[in-house]
Design an enzyme around this catalytic site. Structure first.
Site, PDB file in Angstrom:
ATOM      1  N   HIS A   1       9.487  -3.213  12.603  1.00 48.73           N
ATOM      2  CA  HIS A   1       8.196  -2.513  12.617  1.00 48.73           C
ATOM      3  C   HIS A   1       7.116  -3.410  12.043  1.00 48.73           C
ATOM      4  O   HIS A   1       7.399  -4.456  11.485  1.00 48.73           O
ATOM      5  CB  HIS A   1       8.278  -1.163  11.898  1.00 48.73           C
ATOM      6  CG  HIS A   1       8.500  -1.235  10.421  1.00 48.73           C
ATOM      7  ND1 HIS A   1       9.677  -1.680   9.852  1.00 48.73           N
ATOM      8  CD2 HIS A   1       7.687  -0.924   9.369  1.00 48.73           C
ATOM      9  CE1 HIS A   1       9.582  -1.613   8.534  1.00 48.73           C
ATOM     10  NE2 HIS A   1       8.386  -1.168   8.212  1.00 48.73           N
TER      11      HIS A   1
ATOM     12  N   HIS B   1       4.855  -3.408   9.554  1.00 49.19           N
ATOM     13  CA  HIS B   1       4.348  -3.518   8.179  1.00 49.19           C
ATOM     14  C   HIS B   1       4.385  -4.952   7.658  1.00 49.19           C
ATOM     15  O   HIS B   1       5.296  -5.716   7.963  1.00 49.19           O
ATOM     16  CB  HIS B   1       5.145  -2.594   7.243  1.00 49.19           C
ATOM     17  CG  HIS B   1       4.758  -1.146   7.398  1.00 49.19           C
ATOM     18  ND1 HIS B   1       5.565  -0.107   6.979  1.00 49.19           N
ATOM     19  CD2 HIS B   1       3.636  -0.574   7.912  1.00 49.19           C
ATOM     20  CE1 HIS B   1       4.952   1.047   7.236  1.00 49.19           C
ATOM     21  NE2 HIS B   1       3.794   0.789   7.806  1.00 49.19           N
TER      22      HIS B   1
ATOM     23  N   ASP C   1       5.173  -6.334   4.894  1.00 50.98           N
ATOM     24  CA  ASP C   1       6.337  -6.867   4.172  1.00 50.98           C
ATOM     25  C   ASP C   1       7.508  -7.147   5.121  1.00 50.98           C
ATOM     26  O   ASP C   1       8.574  -7.570   4.685  1.00 50.98           O
ATOM     27  CB  ASP C   1       6.762  -5.923   3.033  1.00 50.98           C
ATOM     28  CG  ASP C   1       7.190  -4.545   3.502  1.00 50.98           C
ATOM     29  OD1 ASP C   1       6.507  -3.969   4.375  1.00 50.98           O
ATOM     30  OD2 ASP C   1       8.212  -4.033   3.005  1.00 50.98           O
ATOM     31  N   HIS C   2       7.297  -6.949   6.431  1.00 45.71           N
ATOM     32  CA  HIS C   2       8.331  -7.247   7.438  1.00 45.71           C
ATOM     33  C   HIS C   2       7.898  -8.321   8.421  1.00 45.71           C
ATOM     34  O   HIS C   2       8.740  -8.921   9.083  1.00 45.71           O
ATOM     35  CB  HIS C   2       8.720  -5.963   8.191  1.00 45.71           C
ATOM     36  CG  HIS C   2       9.277  -4.907   7.279  1.00 45.71           C
ATOM     37  ND1 HIS C   2      10.595  -4.544   7.271  1.00 45.71           N
ATOM     38  CD2 HIS C   2       8.674  -4.179   6.293  1.00 45.71           C
ATOM     39  CE1 HIS C   2      10.786  -3.624   6.330  1.00 45.71           C
ATOM     40  NE2 HIS C   2       9.641  -3.389   5.727  1.00 45.71           N
TER      41      HIS C   2
ATOM     42  N   HIS D   1       8.942   6.409  10.262  1.00 41.96           N
ATOM     43  CA  HIS D   1       8.307   5.576   9.229  1.00 41.96           C
ATOM     44  C   HIS D   1       7.042   4.960   9.826  1.00 41.96           C
ATOM     45  O   HIS D   1       5.958   5.044   9.244  1.00 41.96           O
ATOM     46  CB  HIS D   1       9.293   4.505   8.778  1.00 41.96           C
ATOM     47  CG  HIS D   1       8.750   3.544   7.767  1.00 41.96           C
ATOM     48  ND1 HIS D   1       8.469   3.904   6.475  1.00 41.96           N
ATOM     49  CD2 HIS D   1       8.432   2.226   7.867  1.00 41.96           C
ATOM     50  CE1 HIS D   1       8.000   2.841   5.808  1.00 41.96           C
ATOM     51  NE2 HIS D   1       7.971   1.819   6.634  1.00 41.96           N
TER      52      HIS D   1
ATOM     53  N   ASP E   1      13.056   0.118   7.693  1.00 43.05           N
ATOM     54  CA  ASP E   1      12.691   1.084   6.649  1.00 43.05           C
ATOM     55  C   ASP E   1      12.960   2.524   7.089  1.00 43.05           C
ATOM     56  O   ASP E   1      12.245   3.442   6.698  1.00 43.05           O
ATOM     57  CB  ASP E   1      11.202   0.956   6.292  1.00 43.05           C
ATOM     58  CG  ASP E   1      10.899  -0.298   5.496  1.00 43.05           C
ATOM     59  OD1 ASP E   1      11.842  -1.052   5.168  1.00 43.05           O
ATOM     60  OD2 ASP E   1       9.710  -0.538   5.205  1.00 43.05           O
TER      61      ASP E   1
ATOM     62  N   HIS F   1      15.262  -2.765   2.192  1.00 39.15           N
ATOM     63  CA  HIS F   1      14.870  -2.685   0.778  1.00 39.15           C
ATOM     64  C   HIS F   1      16.053  -2.340  -0.122  1.00 39.15           C
ATOM     65  O   HIS F   1      16.941  -1.579   0.270  1.00 39.15           O
ATOM     66  CB  HIS F   1      13.786  -1.616   0.558  1.00 39.15           C
ATOM     67  CG  HIS F   1      12.453  -1.979   1.127  1.00 39.15           C
ATOM     68  ND1 HIS F   1      11.521  -2.716   0.421  1.00 39.15           N
ATOM     69  CD2 HIS F   1      11.893  -1.723   2.335  1.00 39.15           C
ATOM     70  CE1 HIS F   1      10.436  -2.889   1.164  1.00 39.15           C
ATOM     71  NE2 HIS F   1      10.642  -2.299   2.338  1.00 39.15           N
TER      72      HIS F   1
HETATM   73 FE    FE Z   1       9.189  -2.228   4.029  1.00 42.97          FE
HETATM   74 ZN    ZN Z   2       7.747  -0.376   6.240  1.00 40.81          ZN
END
Ligand code: FE
Ligand code: ZN
Length: 263
Positions: free
Chosen positions: A55, A57, A59-60, A111, A135, A173
């Protein structure tokens, strides 16, 4: 035949960038930053053959541009999301061929609206199936619902729960301990949950990841997959009055909201 090695690369404070390699070629999943990936590639003398993204985001995807010069293949990502560089759009039913393996794509919105997962049902070395689920499913918990509805997230989790029990669950995570603290409030009488929490605490105290988990493990301890269990249902009803005939989605939505506010 080459043995496949699966390893979580720690990133930021609690992200994992999953790496799968065969001793010469590697793929990584959700590289939120590039440095841990470069270090792992260099340490084992691996070529980066491809990148999977679940996805959009930051942090990915934050490490994608920095990794581009090292990449000797493509980036596969969610067809319904926007990414910082060109990628092969993936949706349910598609498959991705990488390292001589075939990954099946699952749509798991909730998410984010276009969140996908990659499932490797039959690793060529005969090891257990592998799921990269970003996530959506965490050990002992699930992702927050940012772009979807509780009903979508519930359906997505149900589709993951239906995968073979020995599937290795590679989430993005290390949230396990805080998830399990909540899970024990929901199901204080779950002995398997108690044992699993002790094991996870020992792992973390030792500086080790709690992941990968497995689908069978999650079915036994994860309240978000256990909404049909009388104890889980009772806990949800006590938190927020639910109709006698409330369905699984209502129980799930109650738990998710409760967890959002849980400290
Ligand atoms: Fe994340
Ligand atoms: Zn995420």
């Amino acid at each position: 035949m080459a043995v496949l090695t699966l390893a979580p690369l720690a990133a930021f404070t609690d992200n994992y960038i999953w790496m799968l390699h065969d001793g010469s070629q590697a793929l990584v999943v959700d590289p939120g930053e590039a440095a841990p990936v470069r270090a792992a590639l260099d340490a084992a003398g691996l070529r980066l053959a491809g990148i999977l993204v679940t996805h959009h985001h930051g942090d990915h995807v934050g490490g994608l541009l920095d990794l581009q010069p090292r990449l000797q293949g493509q980036v596969w990502g969610p067809a319904r999301e926007v990414m910082p560089l060109p990628f092969v759009p993936c949706k349910a039913g598609d498959s991705v061929e990488l390292l001589g393996q075939r990954f099946r794509v699952l749509d798991i919105p909730g998410h984010t609206a276009g969140h996908i997962a990659f499932h490797l049902a039959e690793p060529s070395d005969g090891s257990a199936p592998i799921l990269f689920c970003g996530d959506t499913l965490f050990s002992g918990g699930c992702g927050r619902i940012f772009e979807g509805t509780p009903a979508q997230m519930w359906d997505s989790l149900q589709s993951l729960a239906a995968l073979p029990g020995n599937t290795r669950v590679c989430c993005a995570h290390e949230y396990t301990l805080s998830n399990l603290r909540f899970a024990q409030v929901i199901e204080p009488g779950n002995a398997e949950l108690r044992d699993y929490r002790s094991w996870c605490e020992a792992q973390r105290a030792d500086g080790q990841p709690t992941l990968p988990s497995s689908i069978a493990q999650e079915l036994a301890i994860n309240p978000f997959l256990r909404c049909a269990q009388p104890a889980v249902r009772a806990a949800a009803t006590q938190h927020q009055a639910l109709a006698e005939d409330a369905d699984g989605v209502s129980v799930f939505a109650t738990l998710r909201q409760w967890k959002n506010d849980f400290r």
